[in-house]
Design a protein around this motif. Sequence first.
Motif, PDB file in Angstrom:
ATOM      1  N   SER A 176       0.817  -1.213   0.000  1.00  0.00           N
ATOM      2  CA  SER A 176       0.000   0.000   0.000  1.00  0.00           C
ATOM      3  C   SER A 176       0.852   1.266   0.000  1.00  0.00           C
ATOM      4  O   SER A 176       0.421   2.325  -0.483  1.00  0.00           O
ATOM      5  CB  SER A 176      -0.930   0.005   1.213  1.00  0.00           C
ATOM      6  N   GLY A 177       2.074   1.186   0.551  1.00  0.00           N
ATOM      7  CA  GLY A 177       2.917   2.384   0.617  1.00  0.00           C
ATOM      8  C   GLY A 177       3.996   2.427  -0.428  1.00  0.00           C
ATOM      9  O   GLY A 177       4.877   3.298  -0.368  1.00  0.00           O
TER      10      GLY A 177
ATOM     11  N   ALA B 238       4.011   3.271  -3.548  1.00  0.00           N
ATOM     12  CA  ALA B 238       4.021   4.442  -4.429  1.00  0.00           C
ATOM     13  C   ALA B 238       4.305   5.729  -3.667  1.00  0.00           C
ATOM     14  O   ALA B 238       4.993   6.624  -4.165  1.00  0.00           O
ATOM     15  CB  ALA B 238       2.680   4.549  -5.156  1.00  0.00           C
ATOM     16  N   VAL B 239       3.818   5.842  -2.436  1.00  0.00           N
ATOM     17  CA  VAL B 239       3.940   7.108  -1.701  1.00  0.00           C
ATOM     18  C   VAL B 239       5.164   7.161  -0.799  1.00  0.00           C
ATOM     19  O   VAL B 239       5.677   8.246  -0.504  1.00  0.00           O
ATOM     20  CB  VAL B 239       2.662   7.346  -0.868  1.00  0.00           C
ATOM     21  N   ASP B 240       5.637   6.050  -0.329  1.00  0.00           N
ATOM     22  CA  ASP B 240       6.789   6.040   0.585  1.00  0.00           C
ATOM     23  C   ASP B 240       7.660   4.820   0.286  1.00  0.00           C
ATOM     24  O   ASP B 240       7.669   3.832   1.032  1.00  0.00           O
ATOM     25  CB  ASP B 240       6.302   6.021   2.034  1.00  0.00           C
TER      26      ASP B 240
ATOM     27  N   ARG C 218      10.061   3.573   3.080  1.00  0.00           N
ATOM     28  CA  ARG C 218       9.384   2.799   4.128  1.00  0.00           C
ATOM     29  C   ARG C 218       9.039   1.400   3.643  1.00  0.00           C
ATOM     30  O   ARG C 218       9.189   0.424   4.381  1.00  0.00           O
ATOM     31  CB  ARG C 218       8.113   3.549   4.548  1.00  0.00           C
ATOM     32  N   SER C 219       8.594   1.305   2.396  1.00  0.00           N
ATOM     33  CA  SER C 219       8.275  -0.010   1.831  1.00  0.00           C
ATOM     34  C   SER C 219       9.518  -0.883   1.741  1.00  0.00           C
ATOM     35  O   SER C 219       9.472  -2.093   1.994  1.00  0.00           O
ATOM     36  CB  SER C 219       7.641   0.158   0.451  1.00  0.00           C
TER      37      SER C 219
END
Length: 393
Positions: free
Chosen positions: A225-226, A228-230, A233-234
């Motif tokens: 879920s993260g 694309a945005v982070d 963190r992924s």
Amino acid sequence: MLQRPRRGDPLWIWALHGWEGLSWVLIALVTLITVVGDGPTRARYGVPALVAVLALCYALVRCRPDHPVLRPYGYLCVLVAVLGGLSYVGDGLGVFYTVTLAQFVVFADSLGAAVVYTGLGAVAITVGGTLREGRRVDVLTTNAISSLAVFAVGVLITVVTPRALALRDERARLRADLRTAQEELVEAYQRQGAAEERERLAREIHDTLAQGFASIIVLAEAARSGLAVDPDRSAQQLQSIEQTARENLAEARVLVGAAPRSGVAAGSVATTLRRTLDRFTEDTGLTVTAELADVDCDQPTRVALLRCTQESLANIRKHADASTVGVVLARHRAGVELEITDDGRGFVVEESQGFGLVGMRRRLAEFGGDLTVTSSVGDGTRILATIPMNGQV
């Protein structure tokens, strides 16, 4: 027909069969003396002939007790007839009746039959001796009295023998019951051991592999879920997935016996718990406060404390919806205490049916420890694990 004595039989049964064997030695000796002696011709020829018939019948019934003609009772009839014949052909040969008393018991299969055939033997020697001595009343009376005395001994033998046999059978039954009980006890221990091993494996799988896989699933969902945005963190979460998978592989090797039993790296319990808490913080982002005393304990106790911590943290991640977690490891006079608290939604302890809490209680019980769970809806949860330390510091 009475079977040959077996190990554990009463002494009386062995003596009875010994008497049966000895009787043939005495019969052979008396026969030999009669043949080589200077007695009447009738005795020198009649005795060996009658003894030969008796010996032949004895051999046949011993070799073939189920013979259609000469069964054990057929042999007893022959024995009675031969005793009467021996008393008739020679003076004093009624002694054969005393010698062969044991055979009446050995070949009869009931008390009544033994008494009857023993009595027939007494009648046979009485009649044989009376016929040989002239059919006088005084001779009949004398022979009857002596025969009756021997018959009384025979009756005593037939009464004592069943009691000895009953004692033998009772002892045999008790030995059989004991063997059966021992076998059932061994089977029960084996079943109990298998059940305990299955329970241990189920607990180990739940506390290690299942928790690891659950963590992998949560991290994988978060990383996806993260992504694309982070991406950083992924990437960190993917690294945690890799690390958790490696740990699961190590635990799996422990469970199949390809690695040391505990599967936990060496070190103090505080260091071990610190690594676990750091991973938990990294994976969940929750605030964790820890007060971990440097408690010295053996490896099994350290593993138990670690498993309780892992299970509690897994429950917090899955169910608590908490923001902060507190962990306190302390040494007290009674032992070591591990307290884990959270500010999550809480639950009704009495309604909890999860395997995790049950597994923790059983694991601690193996060390004489205990688990206390305090929680209520909306007030968070407190887990307190205690383990006696037997004077360790």
